[in-house]
Design a protein around this motif. Structure first.
Motif, PDB file in Angstrom:
ATOM      1  N   PRO A 294      10.500   1.268   6.621  1.00 60.60           N
ATOM      2  CA  PRO A 294       9.329   1.331   7.514  1.00 60.60           C
ATOM      3  C   PRO A 294       8.023   0.993   6.811  1.00 60.60           C
ATOM      4  O   PRO A 294       7.144   0.355   7.390  1.00 60.60           O
ATOM      5  CB  PRO A 294       9.333   2.788   8.001  1.00 60.60           C
ATOM      6  N   GLN A 295       7.878   1.425   5.539  1.00 58.49           N
ATOM      7  CA  GLN A 295       6.662   1.092   4.792  1.00 58.49           C
ATOM      8  C   GLN A 295       6.550  -0.414   4.584  1.00 58.49           C
ATOM      9  O   GLN A 295       5.471  -0.994   4.727  1.00 58.49           O
ATOM     10  CB  GLN A 295       6.664   1.811   3.446  1.00 58.49           C
ATOM     11  N   LEU A 296       7.659  -1.055   4.256  1.00 58.92           N
ATOM     12  CA  LEU A 296       7.677  -2.505   4.074  1.00 58.92           C
ATOM     13  C   LEU A 296       7.283  -3.215   5.364  1.00 58.92           C
ATOM     14  O   LEU A 296       6.475  -4.149   5.356  1.00 58.92           O
ATOM     15  CB  LEU A 296       9.072  -2.948   3.629  1.00 58.92           C
ATOM     16  N   LEU A 297       7.832  -2.757   6.483  1.00 57.78           N
ATOM     17  CA  LEU A 297       7.539  -3.387   7.769  1.00 57.78           C
ATOM     18  C   LEU A 297       6.079  -3.213   8.168  1.00 57.78           C
ATOM     19  O   LEU A 297       5.470  -4.119   8.740  1.00 57.78           O
ATOM     20  CB  LEU A 297       8.443  -2.798   8.865  1.00 57.78           C
ATOM     21  N   GLN A 298       5.510  -2.049   7.861  1.00 54.42           N
ATOM     22  CA  GLN A 298       4.116  -1.805   8.242  1.00 54.42           C
ATOM     23  C   GLN A 298       3.133  -2.523   7.313  1.00 54.42           C
ATOM     24  O   GLN A 298       2.155  -3.105   7.773  1.00 54.42           O
ATOM     25  CB  GLN A 298       3.839  -0.292   8.239  1.00 54.42           C
ATOM     26  N   VAL A 299       3.395  -2.479   6.010  1.00 55.67           N
ATOM     27  CA  VAL A 299       2.461  -3.058   5.042  1.00 55.67           C
ATOM     28  C   VAL A 299       2.502  -4.586   5.048  1.00 55.67           C
ATOM     29  O   VAL A 299       1.463  -5.255   5.053  1.00 55.67           O
ATOM     30  CB  VAL A 299       2.750  -2.519   3.624  1.00 55.67           C
ATOM     31  N   VAL A 300       3.710  -5.154   5.049  1.00 53.69           N
ATOM     32  CA  VAL A 300       3.868  -6.604   4.906  1.00 53.69           C
ATOM     33  C   VAL A 300       3.912  -7.326   6.244  1.00 53.69           C
ATOM     34  O   VAL A 300       3.288  -8.376   6.411  1.00 53.69           O
ATOM     35  CB  VAL A 300       5.147  -6.924   4.095  1.00 53.69           C
ATOM     36  N   TYR A 301       4.633  -6.758   7.194  1.00 49.70           N
ATOM     37  CA  TYR A 301       4.877  -7.474   8.449  1.00 49.70           C
ATOM     38  C   TYR A 301       3.986  -7.023   9.605  1.00 49.70           C
ATOM     39  O   TYR A 301       4.088  -7.561  10.708  1.00 49.70           O
ATOM     40  CB  TYR A 301       6.347  -7.342   8.848  1.00 49.70           C
ATOM     41  N   GLY A 302       3.135  -6.026   9.368  1.00 53.92           N
ATOM     42  CA  GLY A 302       2.176  -5.603  10.379  1.00 53.92           C
ATOM     43  C   GLY A 302       2.747  -4.807  11.526  1.00 53.92           C
ATOM     44  O   GLY A 302       2.131  -4.707  12.599  1.00 53.92           O
ATOM     45  N   TYR A 303       3.923  -4.200  11.350  1.00 56.98           N
ATOM     46  CA  TYR A 303       4.504  -3.364  12.399  1.00 56.98           C
ATOM     47  C   TYR A 303       3.673  -2.093  12.561  1.00 56.98           C
ATOM     48  O   TYR A 303       3.121  -1.570  11.582  1.00 56.98           O
ATOM     49  CB  TYR A 303       5.928  -2.957  12.037  1.00 56.98           C
ATOM     50  N   THR A 304       3.605  -1.571  13.781  1.00 55.60           N
ATOM     51  CA  THR A 304       3.038  -0.237  13.980  1.00 55.60           C
ATOM     52  C   THR A 304       4.080   0.794  13.554  1.00 55.60           C
ATOM     53  O   THR A 304       5.258   0.470  13.378  1.00 55.60           O
ATOM     54  CB  THR A 304       2.676  -0.004  15.455  1.00 55.60           C
ATOM     55  N   LEU A 466      -4.845 -15.699  -1.076  1.00 51.65           N
ATOM     56  CA  LEU A 466      -3.694 -15.921  -1.947  1.00 51.65           C
ATOM     57  C   LEU A 466      -3.235 -14.619  -2.608  1.00 51.65           C
ATOM     58  O   LEU A 466      -2.032 -14.382  -2.773  1.00 51.65           O
ATOM     59  CB  LEU A 466      -4.031 -16.958  -3.020  1.00 51.65           C
ATOM     60  N   ASN A 467      -4.185 -13.777  -2.965  1.00 50.99           N
ATOM     61  CA  ASN A 467      -3.854 -12.496  -3.575  1.00 50.99           C
ATOM     62  C   ASN A 467      -3.049 -11.626  -2.603  1.00 50.99           C
ATOM     63  O   ASN A 467      -2.071 -10.970  -2.990  1.00 50.99           O
ATOM     64  CB  ASN A 467      -5.121 -11.754  -4.003  1.00 50.99           C
ATOM     65  N   ASN A 468      -3.457 -11.654  -1.331  1.00 47.74           N
ATOM     66  CA  ASN A 468      -2.743 -10.886  -0.311  1.00 47.74           C
ATOM     67  C   ASN A 468      -1.317 -11.422  -0.122  1.00 47.74           C
ATOM     68  O   ASN A 468      -0.356 -10.644  -0.007  1.00 47.74           O
ATOM     69  CB  ASN A 468      -3.512 -10.955   1.015  1.00 47.74           C
ATOM     70  N   GLN A 473       4.542 -11.025  -1.136  1.00 49.74           N
ATOM     71  CA  GLN A 473       5.736 -11.592  -1.761  1.00 49.74           C
ATOM     72  C   GLN A 473       6.325 -10.619  -2.789  1.00 49.74           C
ATOM     73  O   GLN A 473       7.543 -10.421  -2.870  1.00 49.74           O
ATOM     74  CB  GLN A 473       5.394 -12.924  -2.448  1.00 49.74           C
ATOM     75  N   GLY A 474       5.449 -10.015  -3.587  1.00 50.24           N
ATOM     76  CA  GLY A 474       5.896  -9.057  -4.601  1.00 50.24           C
ATOM     77  C   GLY A 474       6.574  -7.848  -3.980  1.00 50.24           C
ATOM     78  O   GLY A 474       7.592  -7.361  -4.492  1.00 50.24           O
ATOM     79  N   LEU A 475       6.029  -7.360  -2.853  1.00 48.13           N
ATOM     80  CA  LEU A 475       6.616  -6.205  -2.171  1.00 48.13           C
ATOM     81  C   LEU A 475       7.998  -6.545  -1.602  1.00 48.13           C
ATOM     82  O   LEU A 475       8.920  -5.720  -1.657  1.00 48.13           O
ATOM     83  CB  LEU A 475       5.684  -5.726  -1.048  1.00 48.13           C
TER      84      LEU A 475
END
Length: 517
Positions: A294-304, A466-468, A473-475
């Motif tokens: 869930p953290q990956l989905l919220q931080v990287v993919y913008g899921y609520t 690019l940093n974002n 990508q790193g996550l």
């Protein structure tokens, strides 16, 4: 005083008590995860920082970790039914106090009480279920009970997010009140005359103090470690030293005391030891993954928070359908085969995620591995719990259940800490390596700056963008590395489960020993 064993429940009474004990377990497990997504809302409403708000989770976890292993001793002292009734009643009161809290201090105090009284609920719900079921139907009872343990952590964040988004956060705790009252009414109506034998035991004061200090400090360092950068923090070092010293002395004391607060002699049973090892390590990986995804989905993919929870929800569909089937037919086959199948599916799903989690991933790529992993969940808890309790005497089922549940719960905390820490540390490593490629001497880097500059972006904006992208990508890469590792560990666990020795009959410990002698 000792009483003759009562006949197992039958018919409607059996159905109602199964429902009540499953609801109690569901409520307790749900409460350990439901507040997680609501911390920002709670902190804002009570005027505290996010770091202060996390004590709402930490306080419950520490108190719960301390009280679970005490269940066996208290159950022998006051009786399983009385202790269960007291725990549920006080849990309802503590939940009400949590919901009506007007300050962070009151909420944390209420969560400590809630965690302390919640400790006996899960092991006693398991023990009472097994002791009141006909022996031939105990596998069915365990399958239904196990289903609630695995599904509740998934629904906690979904329900917590939905309530905090649409209602006052207090309802996260208020929903326990009607459920708890129903559990009390049903359970007392059926079990009030079925109390377990009790005996007056001296209080193991030294063991109790060592347990509270050792486990309390260990749980605190797990909860606070990432925030304080682990062993770069004096607080974490102090907590670690105290925990190691206290737990070491606790083990030595409990092995030599005549009336230990935690019965470590249970580990003399081969199946109990192997079962605890397998179920704890597997649960550690399972909880680590349901915290990470869930953290990956919220931080990287913008899921609520709600959609991240819904993406995880398919994992509960297969266990709901298969639990009765496995409960009925599971005992007819070697349970080690079911566990082997479960671990292979677990490993396969982790490898599946490692292949499919990429920047362009859609909702289906998340949901399908979750759905298939449901087969692993369905074949996991019932067989392993049966193996764990199979060479434990009936009189020690409550103690064995509390100790195995304690180790499993603690393993879940360890899994959460290790997974989240590894994720961020690996991301930092990959971020550094990926950033090295962006320099004036890299033609691709020059082309990117030129192309984005023509779109009207300043060099600073391009660098920030690019940093974002590199961070995301790193996550993703670090999450995939964790999935690869978890899959490999599940395959290694396959070896251990085959050291368990059949037959796997719950409460058959005395029979096993008499047969051996």
């Amino acid at each position: 005083m000792n009483k003759a064993p009562l006949k197992p429940l039958q018919g409607a009474q059996l159905g109602w008590i199964t429902l009540a004990l499953a609801l109690a377990t569901f409520m307790q497990v749900l409460d350990s995860t439901i507040a997680n997504v609501a911390i920002p809302t709670i902190s804002g409403d009570l005027g505290s920082s996010l770091s202060q708000g996390t004590w709402v989770i930490t306080s419950f976890g520490v108190a719960n970790a301390i009280s679970i292993p005490l269940t066996g001793w208290f159950a022998k002292r006051v009786g399983e039914v009385r202790l269960f009734m007291a725990s549920i009643t006080l849990f309802v009161v503590a939940s009400w106090l949590c919901g009506m809290s007007h300050s962070l201090e009151m909420l944390i105090f209420s969560r400590v009480i809630q965690g302390l009284v919640a400790g006996p609920i899960m092991p006693l719900s398991q023990s009472l279920l097994l002791n009141n079921y006909p022996p031939l139907k105990r596998s069915m009872a365990l399958a239904l009970w196990s289903m609630t343990v695995t599904v509740a952590p998934i629904f906690g964040p979904i329900l917590g997010g939905w309530i905090s988004d649409n209602y006052h956060w207090g309802w996260i705790f208020y929903i326990n009140v009607p459920v708890g009252i129903a559990v009390v009414i049903i359970t007392w109506g059926i079990l009030k005359d079925r109390e377990t034998p009790t005996e007056i035991r001296p209080i193991d004061t030294v063991g109790l103090v060592l347990l509270v200090v050792g486990i309390g400090c260990f749980q605190m360092l797990l909860d606070r470690g990432k925030e304080l950068d682990w062993f770069h923090s004096t607080e974490i070092i102090v907590l670690s030293v105290i925990a190691v010293v206290a737990i070491t002395f606790l083990i030595i004391w409990e092995l030599t005391d005549d009336h230990p607060i935690v019965d470590l002699s249970l580990f003399k049973s081969r199946n109990f030891t192997i079962g605890c090892l397998c179920i704890s390590l597997a649960f550690m990986l399972y909880i680590g993954s349901i915290v990470l995804q869930p953290q990956l989905l919220q931080v990287v993919y913008g899921y609520t928070a709600t959609w991240a929870g819904l993406a995880a929800a398919p994992i509960g569909l297969i266990p709901l359908l298969l639990a009765p089937i496995i409960g009925k037919y599971g005992p007819k086959i070697d349970l080690r085969r079911l566990v082997t199948f479960s671990f292979i599916v677990y490993a396969g799903c982790f490898y599946w995620r490692a292949y499919t989690f990429e920047p362009a991933m859609d909702f289906a790529a998340v949901a399908w591995p979750q759905f298939v992993q449901g087969f692993a969940i369905a074949c996991f808890f019932m067989p392993l719990t049966t193996i764990t309790l199979s060479d434990v005497e009936s009189s020690k089922i409550a103690a064995a259940s509390s100790l195995s549940n304690f180790l499993r719960t603690l393993a879940g905390s360890v899994g959460t800490s290790i997974t989240t820490t590894s994720w961020t540390q690996r991301e930092a490593l990959h971020h550094t390596r990926l950033t090295e490629a962006i320099n004036p001497y890299n033609p691709l880097s020059q082309h990117t700056y030129e192309s984005m500059g023509k779109m009207g972006m300043s060099p600073g904006q391009i660098s920030a963008y690019l940093n974002n992208q590199i961070t995301n990508q790193g996550l993703i890469i670090s999450a995939n590395e964790i999935f690869w590792l978890f899959g490999g560990i599940f395959l290694l666990l396959l070896v251990f489960v085959w050291f368990a020795k059949p037959p796997f009959i719950i409460g058959g410990g005395a029979a096993h020993r008499s047969a051996e002698h």
